[in-house]
Write a protein that holds these residues in place. Structure first.
Motif, PDB file in Angstrom:
ATOM      1  N   VAL A  11      23.408  -2.084 155.811  1.00 37.94           N
ATOM      2  CA  VAL A  11      23.945  -2.626 154.566  1.00 37.94           C
ATOM      3  C   VAL A  11      25.260  -1.908 154.299  1.00 37.94           C
ATOM      4  O   VAL A  11      25.282  -0.688 154.114  1.00 37.94           O
ATOM      5  CB  VAL A  11      22.973  -2.411 153.388  1.00 37.94           C
ATOM      6  CG1 VAL A  11      23.623  -2.856 152.072  1.00 37.94           C
ATOM      7  CG2 VAL A  11      21.678  -3.176 153.615  1.00 37.94           C
ATOM      8  N   LEU A  12      26.372  -2.654 154.288  1.00 33.86           N
ATOM      9  CA  LEU A  12      27.695  -2.062 154.131  1.00 33.86           C
ATOM     10  C   LEU A  12      28.080  -1.938 152.666  1.00 33.86           C
ATOM     11  O   LEU A  12      27.495  -2.571 151.783  1.00 33.86           O
ATOM     12  CB  LEU A  12      28.741  -2.906 154.867  1.00 33.86           C
ATOM     13  CG  LEU A  12      28.634  -2.899 156.404  1.00 33.86           C
ATOM     14  CD1 LEU A  12      29.529  -3.980 156.997  1.00 33.86           C
ATOM     15  CD2 LEU A  12      29.012  -1.535 156.954  1.00 33.86           C
ATOM     16  N   GLN A  13      29.128  -1.105 152.407  1.00 30.89           N
ATOM     17  CA  GLN A  13      29.521  -0.821 151.040  1.00 30.89           C
ATOM     18  C   GLN A  13      30.324  -1.952 150.401  1.00 30.89           C
ATOM     19  O   GLN A  13      30.379  -2.034 149.181  1.00 30.89           O
ATOM     20  CB  GLN A  13      30.346   0.457 150.982  1.00 30.89           C
ATOM     21  CG  GLN A  13      31.670   0.399 151.714  1.00 30.89           C
ATOM     22  CD  GLN A  13      32.526   1.615 151.445  1.00 30.89           C
ATOM     23  OE1 GLN A  13      32.906   1.877 150.316  1.00 30.89           O
ATOM     24  NE2 GLN A  13      32.818   2.373 152.483  1.00 30.89           N
ATOM     25  N   ASP A  14      30.972  -2.786 151.189  1.00 32.46           N
ATOM     26  CA  ASP A  14      31.867  -3.808 150.646  1.00 32.46           C
ATOM     27  C   ASP A  14      31.242  -5.185 150.839  1.00 32.46           C
ATOM     28  O   ASP A  14      31.399  -5.791 151.900  1.00 32.46           O
ATOM     29  CB  ASP A  14      33.226  -3.742 151.332  1.00 32.46           C
ATOM     30  CG  ASP A  14      34.195  -4.803 150.809  1.00 32.46           C
ATOM     31  OD1 ASP A  14      33.887  -5.415 149.765  1.00 32.46           O
ATOM     32  OD2 ASP A  14      35.247  -5.012 151.439  1.00 32.46           O
ATOM     33  N   PRO A  15      30.531  -5.692 149.832  1.00 28.36           N
ATOM     34  CA  PRO A  15      29.886  -6.988 150.028  1.00 28.36           C
ATOM     35  C   PRO A  15      30.879  -8.120 150.232  1.00 28.36           C
ATOM     36  O   PRO A  15      30.587  -9.087 150.932  1.00 28.36           O
ATOM     37  CB  PRO A  15      29.075  -7.178 148.735  1.00 28.36           C
ATOM     38  CG  PRO A  15      29.720  -6.303 147.724  1.00 28.36           C
ATOM     39  CD  PRO A  15      30.269  -5.134 148.493  1.00 28.36           C
ATOM     40  N   THR A  16      32.066  -8.013 149.642  1.00 27.57           N
ATOM     41  CA  THR A  16      33.060  -9.071 149.820  1.00 27.57           C
ATOM     42  C   THR A  16      33.485  -9.157 151.279  1.00 27.57           C
ATOM     43  O   THR A  16      33.591 -10.245 151.858  1.00 27.57           O
ATOM     44  CB  THR A  16      34.280  -8.812 148.920  1.00 27.57           C
ATOM     45  OG1 THR A  16      33.848  -8.742 147.557  1.00 27.57           O
ATOM     46  CG2 THR A  16      35.309  -9.923 149.069  1.00 27.57           C
ATOM     47  N   GLY A  17      33.721  -7.999 151.912  1.00 25.49           N
ATOM     48  CA  GLY A  17      34.101  -7.993 153.310  1.00 25.49           C
ATOM     49  C   GLY A  17      32.961  -8.313 154.252  1.00 25.49           C
ATOM     50  O   GLY A  17      33.180  -8.712 155.390  1.00 25.49           O
ATOM     51  N   SER A  18      31.714  -8.143 153.782  1.00 23.77           N
ATOM     52  CA  SER A  18      30.549  -8.383 154.628  1.00 23.77           C
ATOM     53  C   SER A  18      30.173  -9.855 154.696  1.00 23.77           C
ATOM     54  O   SER A  18      29.454 -10.274 155.604  1.00 23.77           O
ATOM     55  CB  SER A  18      29.339  -7.597 154.101  1.00 23.77           C
ATOM     56  OG  SER A  18      29.614  -6.222 154.048  1.00 23.77           O
TER      57      SER A  18
END
Length: 333
Positions: free
Chosen positions: A98-105
Motif C-alpha cells: 500500500v503506497l503513500q500517494d493514492p493519486t499516483g497509485s
C-alpha cells in the motif's frame, strides 16, 4: 502453575539481510540495508521508523521481493523466498503493498471497480469477481460498495482514494501488507480514520502489517512493535510502549524529542547521515550522537567503543534492545 505459551513462529522473517547498490566507475557500493534481522508475526503490526534515506523503503521493497538482496535471506511462512517469476507472483498475492500517494497509485482512466479488480485479473483468480470487489471495498470502509464501482479517482476524496488502494490490496486476501507512509499525503482529519481502518482489518482479518513511517507518533497509535532504522541497520527494537516511553538509543531519543508533546528541549542532530557507501567505523551514529558530543560517553568510559566498535546486529524479535554501547553499559543520562 500457569505458563505463557510461546509466541507463534514468524510469518515474514529477514535474516542477515543486505542490499548493496553498486557504485559508479568502481566507487564503493552503497549499503542501503546492512545486516538487518526482522521478524513479523501473524496478526502483528510492526512500525519501521527512521529519517528519509535511512534505508527503510529499500528494506520494505526487498521484503516485497521487488529488490533482490545482495546477501541474507527472506522467509515467508517458514519457506525461503524464491526469485523465479512464478514464485514471486504467488508471493505477491500473499504480501501486498500500500503506497503513500493514492493519486499516483490509481490510474485516472480506471473506475474504482477496475482498479480493485486489477489484482484479481493479473493473478488469474477465478470466481465471482463482482462479489470479491464488493467485499474488498466494504472491508476498506467504502459502503455500500456498489455506489463506488463506476466512480473515477478524481471523483473521490483523498481518504476515499486511499481506501480504494487498500481495497485493491485486500481483494487478493493477503496475509500481510506493507504500508509505505500510508497516511503521509492525507489531511490530519483523515489520518486517524485510515489508522483505525488498519487496526480494524487486523482485528477482522488477522492481517499482519509492516508500516513504514518517519512519524513516531503514528507508530505509537498503531504498532505492536517498533524497529528504528539508521544508516541501513535497525538500531533499536522492542514493544511500542517500551521504545517510545523509555528509548535507549540516542537516535531514537532525538527522534522522539521533536514530537509536539515531548518534554524538554528537542535534540538537534548535527550534520547529515553519512554516505551509505562510506559507513564510518564504530557505531554508525557516533558522529551525530548527542551523548558522545556532550562528553558523557567519555566520562562513562564507552567513548572509545563508540568510535571504534560496531555494535552487534540486533535480533529480529524479542526484548527491548538497542545497538548502542552507552545503552548496553546500563548507563542513564
Amino acid at each position: 502453575m500457569t505458563t505463557t505459551p510461546p509466541p507463534p513462529p514468524p510469518l515474514l522473517s529477514a535474516q542477515g539481510l543486505h542490499v548493496v547498490f553498486p557504485g559508479r566507475h568502481g566507487a564503493p557500493g552503497a549499503r542501503a540495508v546492512d545486516g538487518v534481522e526482522l521478524d513479523i508475526r501473524p496478526g502483528e503490526i510492526v512500525a519501521l521508523v527512521g529519517e528519509s534515506g535511512c534505508g527503510k523503503t529499500t528494506l520494505a521493497r526487498s521484503l516485497l521481493g521487488l529488490v533482490k538482496p545482495s546477501g541474507g535471506r527472506i522467509t515467508f511462512a517458514g519457506q525461503p523466498l524464491e526469485y523465479t517469476s512464478r514464485a514471486l507472483k504467488a508471493y505477491r498475492g500473499r504480501v501486498q503493498l500500500v503506497l503513500q500517494d493514492p493519486t499516483g497509485s490509481l490510474n485516472p482512466r480506471h473506475t474504482v471497480y477496475d482498479a480493485v479488480a486489477e489484482g484479481l485479473r493479473i493473478h488469474g483468480r477465478t470466481g465471482n469477481e463482482r462479489a470479491a470487489v464488493a467485499e474488498a471495498l466494504a472491508h476498506a470502509g467504502l459502503r455500500p460498495p456498489e455506489r463506488f464501482f463506476l466512480r473515477y479517482p478524481h471523483q473521490l476524496s483523498g481518504g476515499q482514494r486511499q481506501r480504494v488502494v487498500i481495497a485493491g490490496a485486500l481483494v487478493l486476501e493477503p496475509e500481510l501488507i506493507v504500508a509505505d507512509e500510508p497516511v503521509a499525503s492525507l489531511d490530519s482529519s483523515v489520518r486517524g480514520e485510515i489508522l483505525a481502518l488498519l487496526l480494524r482489518l487486523r482485528a477482522e482479518l488477522g492481517l499482519a502489517a509492516l508500516v513504514v513511517t518517519h512519524d513516531l507518533g503514528l507508530a505509537w497509535n498503531i504498532a505492536d512493535r517498533v524497529a528504528v532504522m539508521y544508516l541501513g541497520r535497525i538500531v533499536e527494537t522492542g514493544d511500542v510502549e517500551q521504545v517510545l516511553t523509555a528509548p535507549r538509543h540516542p537516535y531514537t531519543q532525538a527522534l522522539l524529542s521533536v514530537l509536539p508533546e515531548a518534554p524538554g528541549e528537542p535534540v538537534v542532530l548535527t550534520g547529515e547521515p553519512p554516505d551509505p557507501s562510506r559507513i564510518p567505523a564504530g557505531c554508525r551514529f557516533h558522529a551525530r550522537c548527542q551523548i558522545l558530543a556532550s562528553g558523557a560517553a567519555d566520562r562513562a568510559g564507552v567513548a572509545d567503543a563508540c568510535r571504534g566498535e560496531d555494535p552487534q546486529v540486533l535480533p529480529g524479535t524479542g526484548a527491548h534492545q538497542a545497538a548502542c554501547h552507552w545503552a548496553r553499559a546500563g548507563i542513564t543520562a
